[in-house]
Design a protein around this motif. Sequence first.
Motif, mmCIF file in Angstrom:
data_model
loop_
_atom_site.group_PDB
_atom_site.id
_atom_site.type_symbol
_atom_site.label_atom_id
_atom_site.label_comp_id
_atom_site.label_asym_id
_atom_site.label_seq_id
_atom_site.Cartn_x
_atom_site.Cartn_y
_atom_site.Cartn_z
ATOM 1 N N SER A 1 0.355 -1.473 -0.013
ATOM 2 C CA SER A 1 -0.364 0.225 -0.009
ATOM 3 C C SER A 1 1.013 1.726 -0.312
ATOM 4 C CB SER A 1 -1.021 -0.124 1.841
ATOM 5 O OG SER A 1 -1.876 -1.211 1.984
ATOM 6 N N ILE A 2 1.984 1.355 0.409
ATOM 7 C CA ILE A 2 2.871 2.264 1.215
ATOM 8 C C ILE A 2 4.040 2.312 -0.185
ATOM 9 C CG2 ILE A 2 4.176 3.366 2.280
ATOM 10 C CD1 ILE A 2 2.529 2.681 5.118
ATOM 11 N N GLU A 3 4.122 3.246 -1.012
ATOM 12 C CA GLU A 3 5.507 3.479 -1.636
ATOM 13 C C GLU A 3 6.016 4.554 -1.617
ATOM 14 O OE1 GLU A 3 6.154 1.151 -4.128
ATOM 15 O OE2 GLU A 3 4.813 0.235 -5.092
ATOM 16 N N ASN A 4 8.279 4.050 -2.195
ATOM 17 C CA ASN A 4 8.276 4.995 -1.997
ATOM 18 C C ASN A 4 7.624 6.539 -2.416
ATOM 19 O OD1 ASN A 4 10.202 4.240 -0.367
ATOM 20 N ND2 ASN A 4 11.314 3.299 -2.434
ATOM 21 N N LEU A 5 7.478 7.914 -1.761
ATOM 22 C CA LEU A 5 7.909 9.023 -2.935
ATOM 23 C C LEU A 5 8.448 8.580 -4.243
ATOM 24 C CD1 LEU A 5 6.888 12.001 -0.891
ATOM 25 C CD2 LEU A 5 5.385 10.762 -1.795
ATOM 26 N N SER A 6 9.809 8.543 -4.034
ATOM 27 C CA SER A 6 10.173 9.085 -5.457
ATOM 28 C C SER A 6 10.028 8.208 -6.614
ATOM 29 C CB SER A 6 11.728 8.072 -5.244
ATOM 30 O OG SER A 6 12.018 7.333 -4.576
ATOM 31 N N THR A 7 8.575 6.833 -6.143
ATOM 32 C CA THR A 7 8.371 6.174 -6.733
ATOM 33 C C THR A 7 7.675 6.780 -7.870
ATOM 34 O OG1 THR A 7 8.972 4.046 -6.092
ATOM 35 C CG2 THR A 7 7.795 3.830 -7.156
ATOM 36 N N LEU A 8 6.678 7.562 -6.513
ATOM 37 C CA LEU A 8 4.916 8.133 -6.832
ATOM 38 C C LEU A 8 5.000 9.135 -7.939
ATOM 39 C CD1 LEU A 8 3.106 7.289 -3.945
ATOM 40 C CD2 LEU A 8 3.558 5.803 -5.932
ATOM 41 N N LEU A 9 6.322 10.230 -7.439
ATOM 42 C CA LEU A 9 5.846 11.770 -7.810
ATOM 43 C C LEU A 9 6.968 12.115 -9.402
ATOM 44 C CD1 LEU A 9 7.353 13.538 -4.584
ATOM 45 C CD2 LEU A 9 5.025 13.719 -5.769
ATOM 46 N N GLY A 10 5.414 12.172 -9.864
ATOM 47 C CA GLY A 10 6.477 13.025 -11.453
ATOM 48 C C GLY A 10 6.098 11.639 -12.538
ATOM 49 N N LYS A 11 5.288 10.783 -12.004
ATOM 50 C CA LYS A 11 4.545 9.935 -13.153
ATOM 51 C C LYS A 11 3.120 10.151 -13.575
ATOM 52 C CE LYS A 11 7.754 7.509 -12.123
ATOM 53 N NZ LYS A 11 8.939 7.908 -10.810
ATOM 54 N N TYR A 12 2.376 10.962 -12.782
ATOM 55 C CA TYR A 12 0.833 11.042 -12.936
ATOM 56 C C TYR A 12 0.251 12.440 -13.412
ATOM 57 C CZ TYR A 12 0.554 7.022 -9.973
ATOM 58 O OH TYR A 12 0.952 6.166 -8.659
ATOM 59 N N GLY A 13 1.633 13.464 -13.380
ATOM 60 C CA GLY A 13 1.026 14.662 -14.260
ATOM 61 C C GLY A 13 1.198 15.670 -12.558
ATOM 62 N N GLU A 14 0.788 16.946 -13.460
ATOM 63 C CA GLU A 14 0.538 18.255 -12.058
ATOM 64 C C GLU A 14 -0.776 17.642 -11.010
ATOM 65 O OE1 GLU A 14 -1.994 22.707 -12.768
ATOM 66 O OE2 GLU A 14 -0.577 21.334 -14.434
ATOM 67 N N GLU A 15 -1.815 17.583 -11.806
ATOM 68 C CA GLU A 15 -3.169 17.022 -10.945
ATOM 69 C C GLU A 15 -2.795 15.701 -9.638
ATOM 70 O OE1 GLU A 15 -7.260 17.106 -11.663
ATOM 71 O OE2 GLU A 15 -6.247 20.181 -12.205
ATOM 72 N N GLY A 16 -2.077 14.749 -10.432
ATOM 73 C CA GLY A 16 -2.051 13.230 -9.756
ATOM 74 C C GLY A 16 -0.977 13.876 -8.452
ATOM 75 N N ASP A 17 -0.254 14.845 -9.184
ATOM 76 C CA ASP A 17 0.504 14.162 -7.675
ATOM 77 C C ASP A 17 0.399 15.468 -7.117
ATOM 78 O OD1 ASP A 17 2.718 13.504 -8.749
ATOM 79 O OD2 ASP A 17 3.682 14.963 -9.964
ATOM 80 N N GLU B 1 7.857 20.771 1.535
ATOM 81 C CA GLU B 1 6.705 19.859 1.658
ATOM 82 C C GLU B 1 7.865 18.192 2.052
ATOM 83 O OE1 GLU B 1 4.959 18.235 -1.319
ATOM 84 O OE2 GLU B 1 2.869 19.462 -0.869
ATOM 85 N N ALA B 2 9.394 18.149 0.550
ATOM 86 C CA ALA B 2 10.405 17.495 1.054
ATOM 87 C C ALA B 2 10.647 16.631 2.029
ATOM 88 C CB ALA B 2 11.029 17.401 -0.233
ATOM 89 N N ASP B 3 10.842 17.777 2.950
ATOM 90 C CA ASP B 3 12.172 17.076 4.166
ATOM 91 C C ASP B 3 10.652 16.391 5.220
ATOM 92 O OD1 ASP B 3 14.026 18.593 3.529
ATOM 93 O OD2 ASP B 3 12.803 20.487 4.157
ATOM 94 N N LEU B 4 9.208 16.520 5.144
ATOM 95 C CA LEU B 4 8.816 15.941 6.024
ATOM 96 C C LEU B 4 8.269 15.029 5.385
ATOM 97 C CD1 LEU B 4 6.028 18.816 6.626
ATOM 98 C CD2 LEU B 4 7.796 18.164 7.912
ATOM 99 N N ALA B 5 8.328 14.193 4.817
ATOM 100 C CA ALA B 5 7.504 12.571 3.881
ATOM 101 C C ALA B 5 8.872 12.362 3.146
ATOM 102 C CB ALA B 5 6.428 12.737 3.683
ATOM 103 N N ASP B 6 8.814 11.234 3.015
ATOM 104 C CA ASP B 6 9.132 10.510 1.401
ATOM 105 C C ASP B 6 8.610 9.169 1.310
ATOM 106 O OD1 ASP B 6 10.163 8.586 3.751
ATOM 107 O OD2 ASP B 6 12.282 8.291 3.764
ATOM 108 N N LEU B 7 7.470 8.642 2.010
ATOM 109 C CA LEU B 7 6.536 8.049 1.354
ATOM 110 C C LEU B 7 4.566 8.250 1.788
ATOM 111 C CD1 LEU B 7 7.412 4.987 4.672
ATOM 112 C CD2 LEU B 7 8.148 5.023 2.243
ATOM 113 N N GLY B 8 4.449 7.812 0.358
ATOM 114 C CA GLY B 8 3.507 8.096 -0.404
ATOM 115 C C GLY B 8 2.184 7.134 0.010
ATOM 116 N N LEU B 9 0.960 6.846 0.195
ATOM 117 C CA LEU B 9 -0.351 5.580 -0.274
ATOM 118 C C LEU B 9 0.093 5.953 -1.474
ATOM 119 C CD1 LEU B 9 -3.398 6.109 2.189
ATOM 120 C CD2 LEU B 9 -1.133 4.231 2.512
ATOM 121 N N ARG B 10 -0.467 4.141 -2.690
ATOM 122 C CA ARG B 10 -0.389 4.217 -3.751
ATOM 123 C C ARG B 10 -1.272 5.083 -4.164
ATOM 124 N NH1 ARG B 10 -0.939 -1.869 -2.795
ATOM 125 N NH2 ARG B 10 -2.846 -2.084 -2.564
ATOM 126 N N TYR B 11 -1.398 5.478 -5.601
ATOM 127 C CA TYR B 11 -2.156 6.692 -6.154
ATOM 128 C C TYR B 11 -3.319 5.715 -6.746
ATOM 129 C CZ TYR B 11 -4.128 10.699 -9.587
ATOM 130 O OH TYR B 11 -4.896 11.102 -9.461
#
Length: 482
Positions: free
Chosen positions: A70-86, A110-120
């Motif tokens: 359920s949880i992925e690294n934000l480096s995996t998620l960010l930049g893949k979905y476009g402006e609104e998805g992120d 913002e990047a200092d506070l989190a390095d993980l996110g729930l999958r989108y």
Amino acid sequence: MVEIRPALRYFEFKSQTGTVYRPAMTQISTKPPSGMRDFLPEELARRRYVIDLVRKIYEQYGFQPIETPSIENLSTLLGKYGEEGDQLLYRILHRRDALRRALEQDEIQEADLADLGLRYDLTVPLARVIAQYGSLPRFFKRYQIQPVWRADRPGRGRFREFYQCDVDVTGTSSLIAEADVLSAVARVLEELGFSDFTIQVNHRQLLTKMISAAGIDPTLEESALVAVDKLEKVGRDGVLGELEQRGIESGQAESLLQFICRDGEESNQAIAERLRSSLDSEKASAAIDQLLELLETTESGPAGGHLRLSPGLARGLGYYTGPIFEITVTDLAGSLGGGGRYDDLVGMFGKQAVPAVGFSLGLERILLVMEEREMYPSLQVGPQIVLCSMGVEPASVFKVAEALREQGLRVEIYPEPAKLGKQLQYADSEGIRSPCAAILGEDELNNGTLTLKALASGVQSTVPIPEVSASLEALLEAPAAD
């Protein structure tokens, strides 16, 4: 000195003089968070009915199951979905010392506070899996049925936590892959009872050429697609307004919508030829040829009669590279699911690009429409039998229940001493609605039998305990006595 001690529902504050203060406790809401839901037995039975059918059909098409965290690294998620998805990603704060150190900084980013996110979604995690495991088949056909999370505004058929039912093919650029995923999702909908759905089809390269032909700066392409993707939701004027807000001149916005919007119905062939002549581009013609070939390839399968070329279909996610799809029905704003080709996504994680195409069915939307249209079959949720007892020791009652369960029956024991009428009333109550009660008294126990009572008809029959399962169907189908 003030003594504080917990009471049953509040804290008592006792002063030195002996006065007891009992402040009113703020009532805690028992509702789940906005956009999240509890599922009670009847609703869960419907969800499982749909999921089981989806799983069966996906496997008929050769797709294999996987699951990802359920949880992925934000480096995996960010930049893949476009402006609104992120912007809609749920980020997970650092814990303990890491969070404390971040908060102690003079300027907190913002990047200092989190390095993980729930999958989108389930597609980006799949791309990571493909890059991670080199032992997967060359043509990997996977399906995945799991929840995803989006920090979106809840609405009708829209939730912050919801399930997706994905099918994807990686490793090939062949249109057979598109045909397979389209046919699989169309067969799912047909077997669920849908007949009026439309699979809208477009091509990302066509959208790029339309934006270019309208004179829009290529750097604004993604921003323009986000606006166009809202065409069904906000209408032509709403899209024009948003395009202008995003820095696109009104004349350019009008030109773009000229390609997309037409009064009256056009055939797929007419749409294709209009775009071919209007865009006058080799890349646009190649994309149109690919879409026409896809229409021909799928013609003999369940998706064939449902495909419709839709120049306005944008699919806001930034990773699509080729054909894109979306399923709509007449009485639901929004879609039942969507997908497309994303040949560059896996390459963001690995050393080489891997062609891929997929489709995601939105379980929640499907369930909503099926409920409104009363499309569900009769689904038995609770026990088939409620075991009622009179004057029998609990150990004997439990032993009989286990003998029934070994026959494959779903059995609930009425757990407390009570008159038989009360036990039967419970078996037929809201939330239980068992079709049958089994009555165990001293005579039945001594004879190794049970008295079965069909609760709808009132028909009764005394049968040997080993024969209960074989006798149950006939008892439930017997007509009520006059």
